[in-house]
Each structure stands twice: as structure tokens, then as C-alpha cells.
Design an enzyme around this catalytic site. Sequence first.
Site, PDB file in Angstrom:
ATOM      1  N   SER A   1      -3.641  31.989  10.906  1.00 41.29           N
ATOM      2  CA  SER A   1      -2.237  31.789  11.413  1.00 41.29           C
ATOM      3  C   SER A   1      -2.466  31.794  12.993  1.00 41.29           C
ATOM      4  CB  SER A   1      -1.394  32.848  10.758  1.00 41.29           C
ATOM      5  OG  SER A   1      -0.400  32.995  12.076  1.00 41.29           O
TER       6      SER A   1
ATOM      7  N   HIS B   1       5.949  28.300 -18.486  1.00 42.11           N
ATOM      8  CA  HIS B   1       7.306  28.587 -17.482  1.00 42.11           C
ATOM      9  C   HIS B   1       6.723  29.553 -16.309  1.00 42.11           C
ATOM     10  CE1 HIS B   1      10.091  26.956 -20.687  1.00 42.11           C
ATOM     11  NE2 HIS B   1       8.932  27.720 -21.333  1.00 42.11           N
TER      12      HIS B   1
ATOM     13  N   GLN C   1      -0.687  -8.758   3.566  1.00 36.92           N
ATOM     14  CA  GLN C   1      -1.471  -8.078   4.592  1.00 36.92           C
ATOM     15  C   GLN C   1      -1.334  -6.506   4.492  1.00 36.92           C
ATOM     16  OE1 GLN C   1      -2.876 -10.579   8.074  1.00 36.92           O
ATOM     17  NE2 GLN C   1      -1.854  -9.011   9.172  1.00 36.92           N
TER      18      GLN C   1
ATOM     19  N   TYR D   1       0.318 -17.087  -1.835  1.00 35.19           N
ATOM     20  CA  TYR D   1       0.091 -15.932  -0.954  1.00 35.19           C
ATOM     21  C   TYR D   1       1.268 -15.880   0.061  1.00 35.19           C
ATOM     22  CZ  TYR D   1      -1.784 -13.430   2.858  1.00 35.19           C
ATOM     23  OH  TYR D   1      -2.182 -12.541   4.214  1.00 35.19           O
TER      24      TYR D   1
ATOM     25  N   ASN E   1      -6.858 -17.273   1.852  1.00 37.31           N
ATOM     26  CA  ASN E   1      -6.229 -16.529   0.514  1.00 37.31           C
ATOM     27  C   ASN E   1      -7.151 -16.130  -0.477  1.00 37.31           C
ATOM     28  OD1 ASN E   1      -4.049 -17.240   2.291  1.00 37.31           O
ATOM     29  ND2 ASN E   1      -3.225 -18.814   0.958  1.00 37.31           N
TER      30      ASN E   1
HETATM   31  N1  ARG Z   1      -5.231 -11.410   7.236  1.00 35.52           N
HETATM   32  C1  ARG Z   1      -4.707 -11.782   5.998  1.00 35.52           C
HETATM   33  C2  ARG Z   1      -4.385 -10.929   4.922  1.00 35.52           C
HETATM   34  O1  ARG Z   1      -4.937  -9.754   5.072  1.00 35.52           O
HETATM   35  C3  ARG Z   1      -5.615 -12.848   5.272  1.00 35.52           C
HETATM   36  C4  ARG Z   1      -5.151 -14.125   4.815  1.00 35.52           C
HETATM   37  C5  ARG Z   1      -4.159 -14.976   5.573  1.00 35.52           C
HETATM   38  N2  ARG Z   1      -3.771 -16.084   5.025  1.00 35.52           N
HETATM   39  C6  ARG Z   1      -2.819 -16.798   5.339  1.00 35.52           C
HETATM   40  N3  ARG Z   1      -2.576 -18.030   4.590  1.00 35.52           N
HETATM   41  N4  ARG Z   1      -2.058 -16.432   6.408  1.00 35.52           N
HETATM   42  O2  ARG Z   1      -3.744 -10.944   3.981  1.00 35.52           O
END
Ligand code: ARG
Length: 486
Positions: free
Chosen positions: A271, A150, A316, A311, A104
Site C-alpha cells: 500500500s 455457501h 476489422q 465482408y 478479405n
Molecule cells: N484491414 C482490414 C481488416 O482488418 C482488411 C480487409 C479490408 N478489406 C476491405 N475490403 N476493405 O479487416
Amino acid sequence: MYRSRLGTDLSDITLDYVSSINDDSQIALYDILGSQAHALMLYENQIITKNDAKKILSALESLKNEKFEVFSGAEDIHELIETLVIKKAGMISGGKMHTARSRNDQVALDIRMKIRDDINIICNCLLDTIEALVSLAKNHQKTIMPLYTHLQQAQVGLFSHYLLAQADVLFRDFDRLYTTFNHVNQSPLGAGPVGGTSIPIDRHSTAKMLGFDGVIENSLDATSTRDFVAEYVAMIAILMTNLSRISEDFVIWSTTEFSFIELADEFTSPSSVMPQKKNPDILELTRGKTSEVIGNLTAILSTIKGLASGYGRDLQQIKSSIWSTSKISISALVILKSILLTLNINEKKMKKAAESSYLIALDIAEKLVQNGIPFRTTHKISGALVQIAHHSNKSLNKLSMKEISKIAQETKINPDLIMKIIQSTTITSSLKERKSFGSSGYDEQKRMIEDRMKKINNYRISVTKRDNDISNTLDNLSNKIIEVIK
Ligand code: ARG
């Protein structure tokens, strides 16, 4: 590798669904650098031994040139790199690399490193495009054209004035991105999964090794936030809307009806059926890709707004939107610069368009104002003159004394004065007399061009310094690594 408490493996289709490995190719190198700084910090703080550090750092070093296998079974680049490090360094040492951190904080770090590099690249591209605009302006300080509101002809202007306006717009894009860099360039590394760690790490040291200006202090904030991503993409979305407007101007001006400009062949498309065609597809694509970037911003904001703190894997998904945004803006700027440098400008057509309308109407009104007549009255006089000239299909300086006298009588103004002003006002005199700060007047062009040239140089010094600071810091990191490995 991480499925310690989980029984069965993911099926191929689920793994493919869950994996970010494809998008991660863009951050692989940053992930390696981040891991090296982290391992070095673990060693410097006696959390791992020199031997462990040596093995981890060598393994990571050897991965710098690796072509990562997409079908490795790993869910992302972080898992894949750790697996490969353990394979190369052995579990006893390699297994210690992930001490006191999490994917994370890792992914947040990688994205920040990628965006800060992209910002520097885009800032440089912006300056190149601005320079092309200002150089072209330098050559067109006498190129008369109509200015529009305009999309109707409004006032006499100069092509340089148009180009300088676009340069100023892009300077602001630069300023915005330059500031965004400060929010991006803060290290989240060492924040762990969300709440930090009991292991005595030094977050400031890794931040310094990687060239960050500081750390994102709160570990929950550091791992959760993607506000810096939204900010970056928003700034690029604004930049793209600006490029899109220039594109639209050029599309219109390159029509047969306007013919103000002609794009070089290499920036047009044919074209498949009409042999005569020379289409401005490249500029149309800048308009189209602008919509894509706006879409990326929407995708990012709508992902972030629904997430609880901490997170969430949804995050992702936003990576590909960031990469696409950077790629589009870099290409759009590089291409626009070349379009400007190869542009054919039809000065005669521009001038003719400015002459064939009644663009000097306001200039006539203003000259009457300078003779002590209230502007509202002069507006009326000039408007009435245009009406008569338009009905009899002639230019203002062809109006007869008889035609002028009628209006002069109604407004109680000396007809000789009106005649004198009409006769002495041309599109060129209008540009000579246009003196206000930032106007289309001749004098202002020279001043603005000189000023903007200086500004480009100063801005270049600032980005180059930022760029060099990062590469010097990463060189130092590399030297430190070599010291430990040898
Ligand atoms: N592949 C994940 C992303 O791009 C990385 C982090 C994943 N962390 C987790 N706790 N699943 O965000």
C-alpha cells in the site's frame, strides 16, 4: 494504392480512423507467409512466371525482419506489404502478387494462423499450470482442510482434493481449446473478395503449404465468417472465469482471518500508505482481466450479429479484442503457475479450521446408516448432537452419556452405539473411510494424482505434435521458397 476510382486521398484524421495498421503488427508475419504460399501456388500453376515468383518471394522474404512504418499512408498491413513488394520487385512482377485474392481472404487467413498459434501456446501454458497443481497436490495429500458450500464449512477435505479439482477444470479448458483448433485450422485463402476467381488457382495447395487441415470451401463463408473467432474467445472467457475463481479462493484464504495460505512477496503489492500491507493485487487483476475478456467476447459477438453476409469493415475492429484475449490468458496462466509453485501453505491453520467446526456430522450419520438405521433418522440424531454440542460450546466427542441418551430415547436408537460412533469418528477417520470415486478420501488422492500425471504427459504429446506439424510445414515452405529464389 487501392484508390483507383477514388479522386481525393483520405485526410490524416480519416486515415487514422480507418487504418488497422497498429493492430496488424500481430499478423504481419502471417500475412507474409500467406502471400508467399499464394505466390508459389501462382507459379506452380503457371499463372505467373518463375521470374515473377522469384522477385515476389525475395521481396517478401526481405520483409520478414521489417519494422513496419505506422505512418506509411497504408490502410492496413496488406496494403503496406503489397506496396513494399511492388517497390522492391517492380510493378511488372510485384504487381502480380495480388492476383486471384483479396484482403478479405487474406485477413481471415492471417487471423486463423495467429489464433492457431495462440491456441498451441495456451494449451502448453495450461499443461504447465495443471502440472503445478498436480505436483502441489502430491505434496498435500495429507493436508486436511474444510471444504465449503455457501462459503460455510461443509465436509472435511484435503488440500490435494481442492488442487486436483482445479486441475480437472483446466483439463476441460484444454479439451475445449484443442477442439476449437480444428475449426480454426481451415484455410480461407483463395476465396477472393467473396465469390472466388476465374483464375485457375489451387486452394488446396496453399492450404497444405501453410499447414491447414483443410479449406473453408464456400468462398462467401470463408470471407464472411468469424464464428471461429467467437468460439476461440468464448473458450478463453470460460478458461478465465475458472482462473478467476481460483484467484478468488486464494484471495479469501490469504486474509488474516483465514491465513490458510500466504502468497510469495513477488506476487503481492504494497500500500502507498499502510506499511504493513501485503495485498493480493495480482490475483485481483486476474479477476478484473476476466471481465475484460468477457467484454471482448461481447464486442465480437455484437459485431458479428449485425453484419450482412460478405465482408464488412466492422470486422476489422474485432482484431484487438482477439489479441487482448490471448495476451491476458497467457499471462494469467504463467503467473498462476508461479504463484502455485511459490505458495506458502499453513497446514496447521487449515487443520484447526477443520477441527473447530462440526464437519464430522455427516460422517457420524453415515456410520449410523451402516448400522441399519434410515439416513433420515441418522440425520436427525447427528443434527441434534451438533445442536447440543454447539449450545454447550464443546466438541462432539465431549458429549456426555446423559446428553446422548435424550436423543437416543427420542429416536429409539441404542445410546451406546451412538456413543461408540461419536468416540471413534475424527476428521482423520472420516478421510480414511471416504472411499467413493473422486471423493476427498486419502486413497482417492493417490489414484487421481497418478492418473492426472499420465494425462498431462499424453496431452503434452498431442500439442507438441501439432506444434511440430506446423513448424515442419512452414520449414518446408521456406525451403521451397529458397529453391525458387536461388
Ligand atoms: N484491414 C482490414 C481488416 O482488418 C482488411 C480487409 C479490408 N478489406 C476491405 N475490403 N476493405 O479487416
